[in-house]
Write an enzyme that holds these catalytic residues in place. Structure first.
Site, mmCIF file in Angstrom:
data_model
loop_
_atom_site.group_PDB
_atom_site.id
_atom_site.type_symbol
_atom_site.label_atom_id
_atom_site.label_comp_id
_atom_site.label_asym_id
_atom_site.label_seq_id
_atom_site.Cartn_x
_atom_site.Cartn_y
_atom_site.Cartn_z
ATOM 1 N N LYS A 90 0.792 -1.227 0.000
ATOM 2 C CA LYS A 90 0.000 0.000 0.000
ATOM 3 C C LYS A 90 0.831 1.288 0.000
ATOM 4 O O LYS A 90 0.336 2.347 -0.413
ATOM 5 C CB LYS A 90 -0.934 0.005 1.205
ATOM 6 C CG LYS A 90 -2.094 -0.987 1.099
ATOM 7 C CD LYS A 90 -3.157 -0.501 0.144
ATOM 8 C CE LYS A 90 -4.426 -1.314 0.267
ATOM 9 N NZ LYS A 90 -5.507 -0.753 -0.585
ATOM 10 N N SER A 99 0.550 -9.954 -0.980
ATOM 11 C CA SER A 99 0.339 -8.514 -0.874
ATOM 12 C C SER A 99 0.713 -7.909 0.471
ATOM 13 O O SER A 99 0.969 -6.706 0.552
ATOM 14 C CB SER A 99 -1.125 -8.184 -1.181
ATOM 15 O OG SER A 99 -1.985 -8.869 -0.277
#
Length: 339
Positions: free
Chosen positions: A71, A322
């Site tokens: 992110k 992720s």
């Protein structure tokens, strides 16, 4: 590949236009901004997981990224593009945890005041990490969408810039730099398997990867209990679910974005769903076999390959890991329930 990217920058090539609000040029430009900011995370081959899945499997380890997840890429790119006046007003965002840390870290780098609204169910480890980067954290609501509504209202009242977790061209472009990294290191990749929450990650990766190789397969994965993007992809229109709730907390989103969905619809080849036990099993496999701490959203791509996706057998496949921000208080539960 470098020739392709230079031509994109030089000629202003728009590969996918129409209702798609993000271009591959934006991804290339984001990569330049991020070059000295983010880690070039490993793209690591796994003999063990290749044997388990019947694929030639590579792991893109964004769990080793700064802040423990991908992110930061989108958050830093977004904040880098704010005007001085916007920076002075501060930023507000909503997140289940990883976007919160990305925004907090980026805001600290630019000296911007930041406030993060997180659902009350957010892992304590993610809340603490966000505060450690200097953000003020407000816990509100039972899920991401309730925290999102509160954050939007606060942004309107305060005049701060609202930083969307996924439905923003600058955020999508930042996440898309992962696609460029993968194609740099593994230009003959045949498939990339990517988790989907609101769709920012898979939108950026798909746009970058398919610009370079239109034949590469992009497969999205969601939990069965948080499957709004899967429903939307199949019906070809935005669908919303009432109460997303999965151990993959970063994927608990009621509906994909207005900007991300056209990209998913156009560029993603399939969206599959997996049950909770498969996600927990994949988390445990990463820990036991690869010695990697991987959160539910990060493990779901491997879970999909173990649980199904038979059409990828024999293909050179990248799974997107992720994030790795696991609430360590739940490790015991994981080992008990994933057997």
């Amino acid at each position: 590949m470098q020739t392709i990217l230079k031509n994109i920058e030089k000629e202003g090539l728009v590969v996918f236009d129409g209702d798609c609000q993000v271009t591959v040029q934006q991804i290339v430009q984001a990569r330049s901004r991020l070059r000295t900011v983010v880690h070039r995370t490993p793209l690591q081959h796994s003999n063990t997981f290749s044997a388990m899945t019947g694929t030639d499997l590579y792991m893109k380890l964004e769990n080793l990224q700064k802040t423990g997840a991908f992110k930061l890429r989108g958050a830093y790119n977004k904040l880098a593009l704010l005007s001085e006046a916007e920076r002075k007003n501060g930023v507000i965002t909503a997140s289940a945890g990883n976007h919160a840390q990305g925004v907090a870290c980026a805001a600290a780098a630019f000296g911007i005041a930041s406030t993060v609204f997180m659902p009350e169910t957010a892992p304590l480890s993610k809340k603490a990490a966000t505060e450690n980067y200097g953000s003020r954290v407000v816990l509100t609501g039972c899920n991401y969408d309730e925290a999102f509504a509160a954050a939007q209202n606060a942004a309107v009242e305060s005049g701060a810039v609202f930083v969307h977790a996924f439905d923003d061209p600058d955020i999508i472009a930042g996440q898309g730099t992962i696609g460029l990294d993968i194609m740099d290191e593994l230009p003959d990749a045949e498939a990339i398997v990517v988790p989907i929450g609101g769709g920012g990650l898979i939108s950026g990766i798909a746009l970058a990867a398919k610009t370079i190789n239109p034949n590469i397969q992009i497969i999205g994965v969601q939990p069965e209990q948080s499957n709004a993007a899967a429903l939307s992809w199949r019906s070809k229109q935005l669908e919303q679910i009432a109460a997303p709730m999965s151990i993959a907390d970063g994927l608990n989103v009621k509906r994909p974005g207005e900007i991300t969905f056209p990209l998913i619809d156009r560029l993603v080849d399939d969206v599959v769903t997996v049950p909770e036990h498969a996600i927990m099993h994949a988390m445990r496999l990463y820990l036991e076999r690869a010695k990697l701490l991987v959160e539910g959203a990060g493990a779901i791509s491997l879970a999909a390959l173990i649980d199904g996706c038979g059409y990828l057998k024999g293909k050179r496949t990248v799974v997107l890991v992720s994030g790795g921000n696991v609430d360590l208080t739940k490790i015991g539960m994981l080992t008990e329930r994933s057997v």
